[in-house]
Design a protein around this motif. Sequence first.
Motif, short mmCIF file in Angstrom:
data_model
loop_
_atom_site.label_atom_id
_atom_site.label_comp_id
_atom_site.label_asym_id
_atom_site.label_seq_id
_atom_site.Cartn_x
_atom_site.Cartn_y
_atom_site.Cartn_z
N VAL A 150 0.85 -1.20 0.00
CA VAL A 150 0.00 0.00 0.00
C VAL A 150 0.88 1.24 0.00
O VAL A 150 2.03 1.21 0.43
CB VAL A 150 -0.95 0.05 1.22
N PHE A 186 -16.75 -7.13 -3.54
CA PHE A 186 -15.55 -6.63 -2.88
C PHE A 186 -15.82 -6.16 -1.46
O PHE A 186 -14.90 -5.82 -0.73
CB PHE A 186 -14.94 -5.47 -3.65
N GLU A 226 -8.22 -13.38 -11.00
CA GLU A 226 -8.78 -12.28 -11.78
C GLU A 226 -7.70 -11.31 -12.23
O GLU A 226 -7.75 -10.78 -13.34
CB GLU A 226 -9.85 -11.54 -10.98
N MET A 227 -6.72 -11.05 -11.37
CA MET A 227 -5.64 -10.14 -11.74
C MET A 227 -4.83 -10.72 -12.90
O MET A 227 -4.45 -9.98 -13.82
CB MET A 227 -4.75 -9.86 -10.53
N VAL A 235 -10.63 -8.26 1.28
CA VAL A 235 -9.31 -8.26 0.66
C VAL A 235 -9.11 -9.49 -0.22
O VAL A 235 -8.51 -9.40 -1.30
CB VAL A 235 -8.20 -8.16 1.73
N GLN A 236 -9.61 -10.64 0.19
CA GLN A 236 -9.45 -11.85 -0.61
C GLN A 236 -10.11 -11.71 -1.97
O GLN A 236 -9.59 -12.21 -2.97
CB GLN A 236 -10.02 -13.07 0.13
N GLN A 237 -11.25 -11.03 -2.04
CA GLN A 237 -11.93 -10.82 -3.32
C GLN A 237 -11.25 -9.72 -4.13
O GLN A 237 -11.06 -9.85 -5.32
CB GLN A 237 -13.39 -10.45 -3.09
N ALA A 238 -10.91 -8.63 -3.46
CA ALA A 238 -10.33 -7.49 -4.16
C ALA A 238 -8.97 -7.82 -4.75
O ALA A 238 -8.59 -7.30 -5.80
CB ALA A 238 -10.21 -6.30 -3.21
N LEU A 239 -8.23 -8.68 -4.09
CA LEU A 239 -6.90 -9.05 -4.56
C LEU A 239 -6.86 -10.49 -5.08
O LEU A 239 -5.89 -11.18 -4.91
CB LEU A 239 -5.88 -8.87 -3.43
N ASN A 240 -7.94 -10.89 -5.71
CA ASN A 240 -8.06 -12.23 -6.27
C ASN A 240 -7.01 -12.40 -7.37
O ASN A 240 -7.09 -11.78 -8.43
CB ASN A 240 -9.47 -12.40 -6.83
N THR A 241 -6.01 -13.21 -7.13
CA THR A 241 -4.89 -13.35 -8.07
C THR A 241 -5.32 -13.93 -9.41
O THR A 241 -4.74 -13.58 -10.45
CB THR A 241 -3.77 -14.21 -7.47
#
Length: 72
Positions: free
Chosen positions: A2, A30, A55-56, A47-53
């Motif tokens: 961050v 999210f 999807e990234m 955080v687990q959804q927002a930083l879903n590897t």
Amino acid sequence: IVDAVSEVLEIPPGEIEPPPRFGARIRADFIAGMGKVQGQFVILLDVQQALNTREMAELAAVTDTSSDGLDS
């Protein structure tokens, strides 16, 4: 990673409500919940959804593919 943290809050479980079904400006999946702090609501990020590897990685693949046609 961050850039900065402006504040850390401890919200009692009794002050946390489920995420809204609609009306939020961000994707509802999210949102882990809505916390109430000093009479105002705070969005609790999942955080687990927002930083879903997965999807990234998919987004990176789409971005790489779409940029291939722009350079020619």
